[in-house]
Each structure stands twice: as C-alpha cells, then as structure tokens.
Design a protein around this motif. Structure first.
Motif, PDB file in Angstrom:
ATOM      1  N   ALA A  75      -7.831   8.008 -18.184  1.00 44.88           N
ATOM      2  CA  ALA A  75      -7.205   7.087 -17.228  1.00 44.88           C
ATOM      3  C   ALA A  75      -7.430   7.603 -15.821  1.00 44.88           C
ATOM      4  O   ALA A  75      -7.698   8.793 -15.618  1.00 44.88           O
ATOM      5  CB  ALA A  75      -5.703   6.950 -17.499  1.00 44.88           C
ATOM      6  N   VAL A  76      -7.298   6.721 -14.856  1.00 48.72           N
ATOM      7  CA  VAL A  76      -7.372   7.079 -13.444  1.00 48.72           C
ATOM      8  C   VAL A  76      -6.235   6.378 -12.721  1.00 48.72           C
ATOM      9  O   VAL A  76      -5.840   5.259 -13.087  1.00 48.72           O
ATOM     10  CB  VAL A  76      -8.740   6.687 -12.830  1.00 48.72           C
ATOM     11  N   CYS A  77      -5.674   7.049 -11.696  1.00 43.25           N
ATOM     12  CA  CYS A  77      -4.593   6.459 -10.904  1.00 43.25           C
ATOM     13  C   CYS A  77      -4.761   6.874  -9.454  1.00 43.25           C
ATOM     14  O   CYS A  77      -5.000   8.055  -9.174  1.00 43.25           O
ATOM     15  CB  CYS A  77      -3.244   6.925 -11.428  1.00 43.25           C
ATOM     16  N   PRO A  78      -4.661   5.942  -8.508  1.00 48.30           N
ATOM     17  CA  PRO A  78      -4.711   6.289  -7.078  1.00 48.30           C
ATOM     18  C   PRO A  78      -3.330   6.337  -6.451  1.00 48.30           C
ATOM     19  O   PRO A  78      -2.385   5.678  -6.893  1.00 48.30           O
ATOM     20  CB  PRO A  78      -5.513   5.128  -6.485  1.00 48.30           C
ATOM     21  N   SER A  79      -3.199   7.130  -5.399  1.00 46.99           N
ATOM     22  CA  SER A  79      -2.066   7.033  -4.479  1.00 46.99           C
ATOM     23  C   SER A  79      -2.646   7.025  -3.078  1.00 46.99           C
ATOM     24  O   SER A  79      -3.828   7.317  -2.886  1.00 46.99           O
ATOM     25  CB  SER A  79      -1.089   8.193  -4.662  1.00 46.99           C
ATOM     26  N   GLY A  80      -1.823   6.692  -2.100  1.00 47.77           N
ATOM     27  CA  GLY A  80      -2.364   6.634  -0.746  1.00 47.77           C
ATOM     28  C   GLY A  80      -1.283   6.493   0.297  1.00 47.77           C
ATOM     29  O   GLY A  80      -0.117   6.195  -0.003  1.00 47.77           O
ATOM     30  N   ILE A  81      -1.665   6.733   1.544  1.00 45.89           N
ATOM     31  CA  ILE A  81      -0.755   6.576   2.658  1.00 45.89           C
ATOM     32  C   ILE A  81      -0.176   5.166   2.663  1.00 45.89           C
ATOM     33  O   ILE A  81      -0.787   4.212   2.209  1.00 45.89           O
ATOM     34  CB  ILE A  81      -1.473   6.865   3.990  1.00 45.89           C
ATOM     35  N   GLY A  82       1.031   5.057   3.216  1.00 44.89           N
ATOM     36  CA  GLY A  82       1.625   3.736   3.210  1.00 44.89           C
ATOM     37  C   GLY A  82       3.014   3.735   3.845  1.00 44.89           C
ATOM     38  O   GLY A  82       3.578   4.790   4.139  1.00 44.89           O
ATOM     39  N   TRP A 157      -3.518  -9.654   0.509  1.00 46.69           N
ATOM     40  CA  TRP A 157      -3.437  -8.428   1.289  1.00 46.69           C
ATOM     41  C   TRP A 157      -3.064  -7.283   0.360  1.00 46.69           C
ATOM     42  O   TRP A 157      -2.507  -7.480  -0.713  1.00 46.69           O
ATOM     43  CB  TRP A 157      -2.412  -8.556   2.415  1.00 46.69           C
ATOM     44  N   HIS A 158      -3.404  -6.082   0.813  1.00 43.63           N
ATOM     45  CA  HIS A 158      -3.159  -4.899  -0.009  1.00 43.63           C
ATOM     46  C   HIS A 158      -2.658  -3.742   0.828  1.00 43.63           C
ATOM     47  O   HIS A 158      -2.847  -3.696   2.044  1.00 43.63           O
ATOM     48  CB  HIS A 158      -4.454  -4.459  -0.711  1.00 43.63           C
ATOM     49  N   GLY A 159      -2.024  -2.775   0.143  1.00 37.55           N
ATOM     50  CA  GLY A 159      -1.771  -1.461   0.680  1.00 37.55           C
ATOM     51  C   GLY A 159      -2.931  -0.555   0.309  1.00 37.55           C
ATOM     52  O   GLY A 159      -3.943  -0.996  -0.249  1.00 37.55           O
ATOM     53  N   CYS A 160      -2.781   0.730   0.587  1.00 32.59           N
ATOM     54  CA  CYS A 160      -3.875   1.668   0.359  1.00 32.59           C
ATOM     55  C   CYS A 160      -4.205   1.816  -1.127  1.00 32.59           C
ATOM     56  O   CYS A 160      -5.335   1.586  -1.563  1.00 32.59           O
ATOM     57  CB  CYS A 160      -3.520   3.023   0.973  1.00 32.59           C
ATOM     58  N   SER A 161      -3.220   2.202  -1.939  1.00 35.28           N
ATOM     59  CA  SER A 161      -3.504   2.430  -3.360  1.00 35.28           C
ATOM     60  C   SER A 161      -3.866   1.137  -4.073  1.00 35.28           C
ATOM     61  O   SER A 161      -4.745   1.124  -4.946  1.00 35.28           O
ATOM     62  CB  SER A 161      -2.311   3.101  -4.043  1.00 35.28           C
ATOM     63  N   SER A 162      -3.223   0.026  -3.710  1.00 39.28           N
ATOM     64  CA  SER A 162      -3.533  -1.230  -4.404  1.00 39.28           C
ATOM     65  C   SER A 162      -4.916  -1.754  -4.021  1.00 39.28           C
ATOM     66  O   SER A 162      -5.564  -2.454  -4.807  1.00 39.28           O
ATOM     67  CB  SER A 162      -2.464  -2.287  -4.113  1.00 39.28           C
ATOM     68  N   PHE A 163      -5.391  -1.415  -2.815  1.00 39.03           N
ATOM     69  CA  PHE A 163      -6.758  -1.772  -2.448  1.00 39.03           C
ATOM     70  C   PHE A 163      -7.758  -1.057  -3.350  1.00 39.03           C
ATOM     71  O   PHE A 163      -8.736  -1.650  -3.823  1.00 39.03           O
ATOM     72  CB  PHE A 163      -7.014  -1.411  -0.988  1.00 39.03           C
ATOM     73  N   ALA A 238      -1.418   1.803 -11.706  1.00 39.93           N
ATOM     74  CA  ALA A 238      -1.181   1.223 -10.386  1.00 39.93           C
ATOM     75  C   ALA A 238      -1.049   2.254  -9.270  1.00 39.93           C
ATOM     76  O   ALA A 238      -1.634   2.112  -8.201  1.00 39.93           O
ATOM     77  CB  ALA A 238       0.073   0.349 -10.428  1.00 39.93           C
ATOM     78  N   GLY A 239      -0.235   3.311  -9.460  1.00 40.20           N
ATOM     79  CA  GLY A 239      -0.001   4.259  -8.375  1.00 40.20           C
ATOM     80  C   GLY A 239       1.007   3.743  -7.368  1.00 40.20           C
ATOM     81  O   GLY A 239       1.669   2.723  -7.582  1.00 40.20           O
ATOM     82  N   ALA A 240       1.119   4.454  -6.223  1.00 35.55           N
ATOM     83  CA  ALA A 240       2.119   4.108  -5.208  1.00 35.55           C
ATOM     84  C   ALA A 240       1.817   4.866  -3.926  1.00 35.55           C
ATOM     85  O   ALA A 240       0.739   5.448  -3.772  1.00 35.55           O
ATOM     86  CB  ALA A 240       3.525   4.434  -5.726  1.00 35.55           C
TER      87      ALA A 240
END
Length: 515
Positions: A75-82, A157-163, A238-240
C-alpha cells in the motif's frame, strides 16, 4: 513473502518517503528539497505539478526498487502540508499555483467578509473556531473571484495529499480531517459538508467525496504506475495533513497527548477527549475514527533560522548552533519577535512583522541566532499556555521534526516553556505516520497501532525560570507596542512590492536541521 508499505510526505521545504515493515522497521527512506514561492507580500505558493506530484514520482522511482527481494509493496499513503488549495481541470492537472496553508494570507478580505456574514458564534459552534488565514474557505472564495478563468475550467479542488491521491488513482476524494480545516465549508458536529454555507463560497463547484484518513480510496492506475514505478492496482490510502500524520507516527493518539512539531513553522496538536471549541485554538477532526483535536501554530520557525543563516553569510547550521550555544541565555539582552511571515496563533495578524529589540554594536551572529531560537520558543510558550487553559496540563510534550536533531533548539524550548519534552527515537517525520496509515488501511496492523519508540528526554533548567519569565513579559509586550508602527511599514512593503519574489532563502532546504 513479507509486506512493506510506502509513506510519502510533502512538506514546506522538502518531500520525504519511507518504506516500512508492519512492525515499524524502516527499510529505506529518501527526500527531495523544494522551495515555496513568495510572489507578493502575504502570498505563499507551490507548483503542485513539480513540487508535489514531481517529488512523489521521483521518490517512488527511487524507493520502489529498494523493496527487498521476496517482499511485496502492499500500500501507499501520502500526507502533505495543509490546508492548501489547488484547482484541477478535467485532466486532473493543476490549474495554476497551489495556495498554501496559514502562511498565505491573501484572502484576508474574504476572511473578514465571511466572518461578518456568518457570525462569530455560529462559526465557532459549527466549525470549532473563527476564520483566519489557516481556513481554506476564504481562499476558495478568493480563487473564485480573482482567478475566474481557472475557476471556470475547474472540475473540483484538492488539498496537498488529496491531489497526490487523485494523480495516483484518478479519484477525487478528501479526508475528513483535511475537510475539517476547510471552514466554513465543514460541520464538525455532523462530520460532513455544510451545504448551505458551502454554496456561498464555491457556488456550483462540486465538493469532494469525504473519506477517512485510513480509507483505501482507490488503486494506482496504469498511467501512474508507468510514471512512478508503483505496481498497477496498488491500494492507495487517503492520508491527511502532515502535522497530524506526524503526530500519529509519534504515538500521539490518546486524549491529552500533545505533539510539538519543529519545522518551517512550529505547530502543536493535542488529542481531545471530545469536540471542544477553544478559540483561538483550532478544533478539527482527528485521524482516528470519531476523535477530535485542538491545534495551534506559529507562522515561522525553521524558516526564521534559515533567514538568519542567509542574512549572516550562509554559515552552516553546525557553526551557528555552536556560536549560539556559547551565548548566555537571554542572548545578552537581544529579543526577537519572530513574526517575519505575519503570525497565526495567538494574534492571527497577517500584517504583523518581525522585530529585533535590544540590538547593540556588541551583538553578533551567535546572539541573533540564539535570540531567534528563544523568540520562537517564547511564541510556542504562548501557544502551549492556550492548551493548558483549554484542557489542563498535558503529559510531557512529544517533540518531532527536523529542529529536534541538534539539541539546542529543544533545550531552549524546554527552558523557556518550563516543559519536559520526549523526542521519539524515530525522527523521519510525517512520511512514517503516512506509512502507518497505509498499514492500517489495508489491514496489516490493527487500528490504534503505535510504532513510536521514546528516545531522549529534554527537561527544563529550573535555574532559568526567572530569566525566561521576565523575557516572556517583554515578548508579550512587543507586539501591541509595535503594531501601529509595523502597520505603516506593512503598507510601505505592500505598495512597493511590484516584483515577484524569488522564493524562500536557499537555506530553507535544511530548515532547522541541526538547531
């Protein structure tokens, strides 16, 4: 055959990725530096295609071949600034620069307008706090008005991780935690979109589908697989937002647990036993099902240390730390108000400016660096005091982020705040928490798993309590005493800034690495 998961995090100054086994063992990690752009006063942007998606592609192509023979990537999961904002078109690509989180204050007029229209009491009841530069809703309204061509072409529109999730899977979805930072669009009570308020902000632009941070949103598409090297059909979780994901990786999951992140900004997150509204702290959904958090953050931290580094000739952080450590606490009467990018908690003033007070001819580079660290710590102390008022004193603070590695910054923070801090043994960052979400999302570990291993304990020096109490009083007086004057200077800055900025200082590539 063993399993490994991949966590990817997009930060303010770099992106990181890590391969982790289900027991928390790190297999391999890597990072890539990038820069945010500061094209106008109060603006902070990134190129979502280059700095976000481009980094993910590069990191995946580097780490996927490092999956040990006989193991499989599960599996892979991103997180990011937001919370950040990027409009995307029908092809899933960004329609212009991404607008960053609370360090970007371009939508101040929209903050005021929406706050007046909806009312402070209603905003606090539904969203957990009033509107500020940290809220995404005003930035959406700004984009609708100021970028009409991109808005007309936008699919969503998206946030960082959802993009990143969208580029990997083709699916438009946003996790509940990030959505809860999209005030006034999200209702914390019902944990869903506030449709009646959202229409005033986004009109007929669709709101993303809401998912849990550990939900499997989709699978890696054939086109994304060809670019990244990730296996086609690999589950994508999904991440956050990165600060909360980093807190998860550091074991901050129980009510009362509090994390302090030493990064480009400083940020504190505390798990709440339930939905608590304690302005000026932000109430948000937690990452675990049904949980909530309180949070607060300053606008500068490691970005200030990088500024000092560049301003004083580009000395290494090791040299700056050595010089600052040789200066007595209190920096021989030098005091820094670290509002070089405005300020978030507790004053929420995008027009605030930095102040260096007490400067004399005998002060040198080491004094300035130490005073910067003490100024950041004094700002953090104000934030932590708000948590005490909201929920009572917490257990020792869990300290994370690049700024924890050298020791001086964390020691100064404990001395200034009077609080003990635990620095976890694993210091990779939010990518480690993203890997944990990936493992939970596909069932490799049970929800609530804690991968953290306590490392060193940083305790305050009681002999410095009196000195820092005096400095705290002086620090608290600086902002109201200078607010009118710096307002005039902000007008001069804004009227005279006609050329796009070159970005953050070069030293930001290593923000706070050894402070």
């Amino acid at each position: 055959m063993g399993d490994v998961v991949l966590g990817v995090d997009i930060g303010t100054s770099s992106s990181k990725a890590v391969l982790v086994r289900p027991d928390g063992e790190v297999v391999a990690s890597s990072s890539r530096a990038h820069r945010m752009s500061l094209p106008r006063p109060g603006w902070a942007e990134m190129d979502a295609e280059v700095d976000w998606w481009g980094d993910v592609v590069a990191l995946c192509r580097e780490l996927v071949p490092l999956v040990p023979p006989g193991d499989r990537l599960s599996a892979v999961c991103p997180s990011g600034i937001g919370p950040c904002l990027v409009l995307v078109g029908d092809d899933g690509r960004a329609l212009g620069p991404a607008v960053l989180y609370g360090v970007d204050s371009r939508a101040s007029a929209e903050v005021d307008e929406l706050g007046e229209m909806l009312g402070p009491a209603a905003l606090e009841e539904r969203c957990g706090s009033g509107l500020s530069s940290q809220a995404l809703g005003p930035k959406l309204l700004w984009a609708r008005r100021r970028r009409p061509e991109a808005w007309a072409r936008a699919r969503t529109w998206h946030g960082c991780s959802s993009f990143v999730v969208q580029r990997l899977t083709g699916v438009d979805a946003l996790d509940h935690h990030t959505a809860s930072q999209c005030a006034p669009l999200y209702d914390l009570r019902s944990r869903g979109w506030s449709e009646d308020w959202a229409v005033d902000v986004v009109g007929d632009l669709p709101l993303p589908r809401l998912v849990a941070p550990d939900d499997v949103v989709g699978a890696v598409t054939a086109s994304a697989s060809a670019l990244t090297g990730l296996p086609e059909d690999l589950p994508v979780v999904a991440g956050a937002v990165d600060a909360w994901v980093e807190a998860l990786g550091a074991g901050v999951r129980r009510p009362g647990d509090l994390m302090l992140m030493y990064g480009s900004t400083s940020f504190a997150v505390q798990v709440s036993p339930g939905l608590r509204r304690r302005p000026p702290l932000w109430a948000t959904c937690g990452l675990d099902e049904g949980t909530y958090t309180l949070s607060g953050g300053t606008a500068t931290a490691g970005s200030l240390t990088a500024w000092v580094q560049d301003l004083t000739g580009g000395a290494s952080f090791e040299e700056l730390v050595r010089e600052a450590a040789g200066i007595a606490p209190g920096a021989d009467g030098l005091l820094v108000l670290p509002y070089l990018a405005g300020e978030r908690t507790p004053v929420f003033d995008p027009r605030a400016r930095g102040v260096v007070a007490g400067l004399t001819l005998r002060h040198g580079r080491g004094h300035l660096y130490r005073a910067a660290l003490e100024g950041i710590a004094l700002g953090v102390a104000q934030v932590l005091d708000l948590f005490d008022d909201a929920a009572g004193a917490s257990r020792p603070v869990v300290a994370v982020g690049g700024g924890t590695r050298g020791g001086l910054w964390t020691q100064i923070t404990s001395d200034v705040t009077g609080r003990a801090q635990v620095v976890p043994e694993e210091a990779i960052g939010a990518s480690y928490g993203a890997a944990l979400l990936a493992a939970e999302g596909v069932g490799l570990v049970p929800r609530g798993t804690d991968w953290s291993r306590p490392g060193r304990l940083v305790e305050p020096d009681p002999a410095l309590r009196g000195l820092y109490d005096d400095l705290a009083g002086a620090f608290a007086s600086l902002y109201p005493a200078t607010r009118e004057a710096v307002g005039v200077l902000a007008d001069v800055d804004e009227s005279g800034s006609t050329q796009p900025g070159a970005g953050v200082p070069a030293g930001a590539r290593e923000l706070g690495r050894l402070a």
